[in-house]
Design a protein around this motif. Structure first.
Motif, PDB file in Angstrom:
ATOM      1  N   VAL A 230       0.816   2.314  -9.776  1.00  0.00           N
ATOM      2  CA  VAL A 230       0.018   3.431  -9.258  1.00  0.00           C
ATOM      3  C   VAL A 230       0.745   4.748  -9.503  1.00  0.00           C
ATOM      4  O   VAL A 230       0.156   5.735  -9.975  1.00  0.00           O
ATOM      5  CB  VAL A 230      -0.267   3.243  -7.752  1.00  0.00           C
ATOM      6  N   LEU A 231       2.016   4.769  -9.190  1.00  0.00           N
ATOM      7  CA  LEU A 231       2.800   5.994  -9.338  1.00  0.00           C
ATOM      8  C   LEU A 231       2.909   6.404 -10.803  1.00  0.00           C
ATOM      9  O   LEU A 231       2.735   7.576 -11.153  1.00  0.00           O
ATOM     10  CB  LEU A 231       4.187   5.780  -8.739  1.00  0.00           C
TER      11      LEU A 231
ATOM     12  N   GLY B  14      -4.686  -6.010  -5.198  1.00  0.00           N
ATOM     13  CA  GLY B  14      -5.746  -6.962  -4.898  1.00  0.00           C
ATOM     14  C   GLY B  14      -5.587  -7.632  -3.553  1.00  0.00           C
ATOM     15  O   GLY B  14      -5.961  -8.798  -3.377  1.00  0.00           O
ATOM     16  N   VAL B  15      -5.039  -6.896  -2.587  1.00  0.00           N
ATOM     17  CA  VAL B  15      -4.872  -7.439  -1.239  1.00  0.00           C
ATOM     18  C   VAL B  15      -5.502  -6.468  -0.245  1.00  0.00           C
ATOM     19  O   VAL B  15      -5.792  -5.311  -0.571  1.00  0.00           O
ATOM     20  CB  VAL B  15      -3.382  -7.643  -0.886  1.00  0.00           C
ATOM     21  N   SER B  16      -5.689  -6.936   0.972  1.00  0.00           N
ATOM     22  CA  SER B  16      -6.180  -6.042   2.014  1.00  0.00           C
ATOM     23  C   SER B  16      -5.061  -5.098   2.427  1.00  0.00           C
ATOM     24  O   SER B  16      -3.873  -5.382   2.213  1.00  0.00           O
ATOM     25  CB  SER B  16      -6.647  -6.848   3.224  1.00  0.00           C
ATOM     26  N   LYS B  17      -5.444  -3.987   3.021  1.00  0.00           N
ATOM     27  CA  LYS B  17      -4.416  -3.064   3.491  1.00  0.00           C
ATOM     28  C   LYS B  17      -3.562  -3.727   4.563  1.00  0.00           C
ATOM     29  O   LYS B  17      -2.352  -3.502   4.644  1.00  0.00           O
ATOM     30  CB  LYS B  17      -5.056  -1.791   4.031  1.00  0.00           C
ATOM     31  N   GLY B  18      -4.187  -4.590   5.371  1.00  0.00           N
ATOM     32  CA  GLY B  18      -3.426  -5.322   6.379  1.00  0.00           C
ATOM     33  C   GLY B  18      -2.379  -6.229   5.756  1.00  0.00           C
ATOM     34  O   GLY B  18      -1.275  -6.378   6.284  1.00  0.00           O
ATOM     35  N   GLY B  19      -2.733  -6.836   4.617  1.00  0.00           N
ATOM     36  CA  GLY B  19      -1.768  -7.686   3.924  1.00  0.00           C
ATOM     37  C   GLY B  19      -0.579  -6.895   3.419  1.00  0.00           C
ATOM     38  O   GLY B  19       0.566  -7.373   3.451  1.00  0.00           O
TER      39      GLY B  19
ATOM     40  N   VAL C  82      -2.189   1.263  -3.270  1.00  0.00           N
ATOM     41  CA  VAL C  82      -1.315   0.148  -3.646  1.00  0.00           C
ATOM     42  C   VAL C  82      -1.981  -1.181  -3.309  1.00  0.00           C
ATOM     43  O   VAL C  82      -1.952  -2.127  -4.104  1.00  0.00           O
ATOM     44  CB  VAL C  82       0.051   0.275  -2.944  1.00  0.00           C
ATOM     45  N   ALA C  83      -2.595  -1.266  -2.131  1.00  0.00           N
ATOM     46  CA  ALA C  83      -3.285  -2.499  -1.746  1.00  0.00           C
ATOM     47  C   ALA C  83      -4.411  -2.817  -2.722  1.00  0.00           C
ATOM     48  O   ALA C  83      -4.583  -3.972  -3.143  1.00  0.00           O
ATOM     49  CB  ALA C  83      -3.828  -2.362  -0.324  1.00  0.00           C
ATOM     50  N   GLN C  84      -5.170  -1.797  -3.097  1.00  0.00           N
ATOM     51  CA  GLN C  84      -6.270  -2.007  -4.040  1.00  0.00           C
ATOM     52  C   GLN C  84      -5.739  -2.469  -5.391  1.00  0.00           C
ATOM     53  O   GLN C  84      -6.291  -3.395  -5.999  1.00  0.00           O
ATOM     54  CB  GLN C  84      -7.068  -0.720  -4.201  1.00  0.00           C
ATOM     55  N   ARG C  85      -4.667  -1.842  -5.859  1.00  0.00           N
ATOM     56  CA  ARG C  85      -4.095  -2.223  -7.152  1.00  0.00           C
ATOM     57  C   ARG C  85      -3.561  -3.655  -7.114  1.00  0.00           C
ATOM     58  O   ARG C  85      -3.680  -4.407  -8.091  1.00  0.00           O
ATOM     59  CB  ARG C  85      -2.979  -1.250  -7.529  1.00  0.00           C
TER      60      ARG C  85
END
Length: 205
Positions: A13-14, A32-37, A27-30
């Motif tokens: 991402v950076l 492929g996890v939930s933000k909680g993960g 970062v979570a989207q990149r």
């Protein structure tokens, strides 16, 4: 998901979108996890950046240590080999790793402090370990400059030039019997008006 994969996602991402884009959601989207993960491993953005910085330091320390056999000049040669090993990697992932850690932490003195400390440690080597400490410093600084160049222009050198650079730096760091004298240790020049000085006879004052 493993922490390493989350750190890889943060670096991507950076590297691709810049400092402003480095958010936990991105970062979570990149990754492929939930933000909680993501928050399970890194509860804050600062914790994520600290982990990025720590990984850079730990990986490079381990690589240099594995290549350093303890012989005269071996630390600097290990530093050169480690640098070329990382920067010459096929996937480019570790090439951008140090750049990403520096960029992410640069605006916060606390976050970048471990990297500054590591840099000082990497470059302030016991002179007794080097046959020619000044040449060793020049070699390490040249290798350090490659990080900056390759981070921004990864294809600037072709394979032949890359191999030639590594070979020359390793040759410069190799122990020799003809180590140049250190000017800092040379005796002071006598006064031009002094008569020739026989061996063992002190100059007049």
């Amino acid at each position: 998901m493993k922490r390493a994969a989350l750190l890889d996602a943060a670096e991507a991402v950076l590297f691709e979108h810049g400092t402003a884009a480095l958010t936990l959601s991105a970062v979570a989207q990149r990754a492929g996890v939930s933000k909680g993960g993501l928050l399970y491993h890194f509860p804050t953005k600062e914790a994520l950046i600290r982990a990025m910085v720590s990984r850079v330091i730990e990986e490079f320390d381990a690589l240099v240590e594995s290549l350093d056999d303890g012989s005269p000049g071996s630390y600097t040669r290990a530093y050169v080999r480690a640098t070329f090993h990382v920067l010459g990697g096929a996937d480019g992932g570790r090439t951008r790793r140090r750049w990403s850690a520096i960029t992410a932490s640069a605006t916060d003195p606390e976050l970048i402090a471990p990297l500054r400390q590591a840099m000082a440690r990497w470059h302030h080597v016991d002179p007794a370990r080097e046959p020619d400490p000044v040449t060793a410093m020049v070699v390490r600084l040249a290798a350090e400059g490659l990080w900056e160049v390759i981070s921004h222009a990864p294809d600037v050198y072709d394979e032949r030039e890359w191999q030639a650079l590594e070979h020359r730096l390793l040759a410069m760091a190799a122990p020799t019997q003809d180590t140049p004298p250190n000017p800092a240790e040379a005796p002071p020049n006598p006064d031009p008006g002094d008569p020739p000085n026989p061996a063992g006879t002190p100059h007049r004052t």
